[in-house]
Design a protein around this motif. Sequence first.
Motif, PDB file in Angstrom:
ATOM      1  N   LEU B  98       1.472   1.276  -5.939  1.00 46.51           N
ATOM      2  CA  LEU B  98       0.928   1.014  -4.609  1.00 46.51           C
ATOM      3  C   LEU B  98       1.520  -0.275  -4.054  1.00 46.51           C
ATOM      4  O   LEU B  98       1.606  -1.283  -4.749  1.00 46.51           O
ATOM      5  CB  LEU B  98      -0.602   0.882  -4.717  1.00 46.51           C
ATOM      6  N   PRO B 100       0.327  -2.668  -1.378  1.00 50.51           N
ATOM      7  CA  PRO B 100      -0.975  -2.718  -0.712  1.00 50.51           C
ATOM      8  C   PRO B 100      -0.902  -3.150   0.738  1.00 50.51           C
ATOM      9  O   PRO B 100       0.091  -3.680   1.221  1.00 50.51           O
ATOM     10  CB  PRO B 100      -1.754  -3.725  -1.538  1.00 50.51           C
ATOM     11  N   GLY B 102      -2.881  -5.480   2.343  1.00 52.64           N
ATOM     12  CA  GLY B 102      -2.950  -6.916   2.616  1.00 52.64           C
ATOM     13  C   GLY B 102      -2.223  -7.717   1.564  1.00 52.64           C
ATOM     14  O   GLY B 102      -2.833  -8.270   0.661  1.00 52.64           O
ATOM     15  N   ASN B 105      -3.399 -11.278   0.346  1.00 54.12           N
ATOM     16  CA  ASN B 105      -4.446 -11.528  -0.649  1.00 54.12           C
ATOM     17  C   ASN B 105      -4.319 -10.639  -1.871  1.00 54.12           C
ATOM     18  O   ASN B 105      -5.246 -10.515  -2.639  1.00 54.12           O
ATOM     19  CB  ASN B 105      -5.823 -11.313  -0.018  1.00 54.12           C
ATOM     20  N   SER B 106      -3.169 -10.009  -2.021  1.00 55.04           N
ATOM     21  CA  SER B 106      -3.058  -9.048  -3.103  1.00 55.04           C
ATOM     22  C   SER B 106      -2.531  -9.650  -4.392  1.00 55.04           C
ATOM     23  O   SER B 106      -2.364  -8.951  -5.379  1.00 55.04           O
ATOM     24  CB  SER B 106      -2.176  -7.874  -2.683  1.00 55.04           C
ATOM     25  N   CYS B 164       5.162  -7.813  -3.872  1.00 50.72           N
ATOM     26  CA  CYS B 164       4.422  -6.561  -4.079  1.00 50.72           C
ATOM     27  C   CYS B 164       5.374  -5.364  -4.216  1.00 50.72           C
ATOM     28  O   CYS B 164       5.118  -4.445  -4.998  1.00 50.72           O
ATOM     29  CB  CYS B 164       3.435  -6.311  -2.940  1.00 50.72           C
TER      30      CYS B 164
END
Lengths: 335, 333
Positions: B98, B100, B102, B105-106, B164
């Motif tokens: 995934l 994400p 946001g 804040n991830s 991410c």
Amino acid sequence: MGRIPRSYLINRLITLFLTILIAATLIWVIPRLSPVDPADIMLGRMAAGAGSVANADQVLAQLRESFGLDQPMIVQYFKYLGNTLLFDFGLSTASFPTPVSSLIARALPWTLGLMILSVVITFVIGNALGAFMVWERSPKLVKVAIPAAMVFTSIPPILSGLLLMWIFAAQLRWFPLTGAYGLMVEPGWTWDFALSVLHHGFLPALSIVIVTFGFWALGMRGLMITVQGEDYVKLAEAKGLRPRYILYRYMIRNAILPQVTAFALKIGLLIAGQVLVERIFAYNGMGKLLYDAILDQDFPVIQGVSYVIILMTALSVFLVDLIYPFIDPRIRHEG
Amino acid sequence: MTEPRNVVLKVRGLSVFYATPTGDVRATDDASFDLYEGETLGLVGESGSGKTTATSGILRMVSSPGRIVAGSVELDGVDLLALKEEDLRRQRWSKLALIPQGAMNSLNPTMKISAQIADVIRTHTGKTPPRDRILELFQMVGLPGRIHDMYPHELSGGMKQRVCIAMGIALNPRVIIADEATSALDVVVQRVVAQTMAKVRDALGVSMIMIGHDMGLMAQMVDRIAVMYSGKIVEIARVADMFARPAHPYSKILIDSVPSLTQRQALRITGGITHDPRNPPKGCIFQLRCPYAAPQCREPQPLREINPGQLAACCRAEEILAGTAQAREIADA
């Protein structure tokens, strides 16, 4: 991160020193606002003991001189300040002529032992329970039992102490009623002595733990609920990390940070709360020393004990300030 | 484009409802679609149409008061919704990653960037990745090696989003879900991050579901688009077909609402009242706002193939494609 910058350290040390200085000054000023003259009290005590005292005026003057009360206030103040910073608090008036510092030296290890033990246990248990109340995988029992146990949080420590004393010492006789160690045991580095100390310290420590863990548990519960909703915890779950690892590394690790700050600030209060517990268990610590000194109007002891309590609080805040950037990378040491 | 391809992810009848005191909100209702190998599927729809809920259903990460009511999510033939928790945990990230919504804040604020990539690799492979592997991942998404020992707060939003992405590809998953991965960024960074995502996707040949409401970005990034309205998928088609000749009235309105650079025109949004999601109308989900609504729209409207590769949930799709359907005026709500 990493090393602590020197400028920050110096800055903090100056703050620490100023805190202690102001505290020492207040401790000196407050008793002097009292209309009671310690020399009078001593004379009264001598008179009560001997029936009458000859040359009362001379004795009074002598006593005043030995406490330095005949000197101008400003001289007294600076003398006091110099002595206090060197842990010389003068002589006790109640157990004259024992130096206050040796009374404190005798009592401090007991209080530190009892306090560190109970405070650390409370902090660990309280935060762990708070965390488990929120964690989805905790057994159902935990989620029911903990809130029930929190009933004790609303009981004042002396009452919980008396209650525990009545159940476990008076009725069940599992633990001794009072004292810090057994009368038959010789103090020293022996197993017998250590066991005796633990045996005697259990109930006082428990009575402190039982009334204070709820504070930490409730605080932690709120923090954990907040952290649980954070995106990084959701992503950690999507990453397929092991639930326990997520609990420790992603949730508790972040939720505990404000608790550490609260911990440092609470230390002074915790010592104050311990005074009465020590008193009812006749535990020979700082709390009992302070309690007795207040009853005897033993000003040098009151000053000495208050000073040491403030010193410990200031030092713990100082220590937390120093270590905080290591536990929260977002905080930096800045001068 | 029409050669048969392997289906990687097969979603059938996925329904995710949220419990409320006055009844269930049907956030995602009976969603079905296939994701082919190496393909990128765009999932679009307005806010609240159930895009994110659908992905949390696919990931089996619906949190209370939501719950997965029905459906199956087959990843390489394994139904994720039927797996035991521990087996599901093993499938996560190694098969299905995934990116994400946001990214700000991830990332865990108390862990180094490298540690947050290393922990997922260690958990699923049992081996701590060498420093070079982390640096290689950074390089693939255009991050400098110096962030290895940094903490999230020391990075910009765009950098965090790249972290991410790097995390998402760390285990070479079969499918990556990018949930509005670029919505929180400004347009410049958005473009760069989208390009990074496309580059990585093409390099790895991974299948992807991209969620968003930026139709322009979708047009450039995806192979097929699925349009969602109020929890239902109303149309699935190849990007070119979707833009050139949408078959569902709602897709048509959605695509007409994309502003044009050359023509200045007022934003046209259909009038009518959006139904209460706790109590959807019988039959077509869009009938209350649809300019082409007819009596037969009160019958259930399943997705059906209108043209090869184009599915729409509308009984009048052929008329709409042919341009013979009469539009009605709808009073504004």
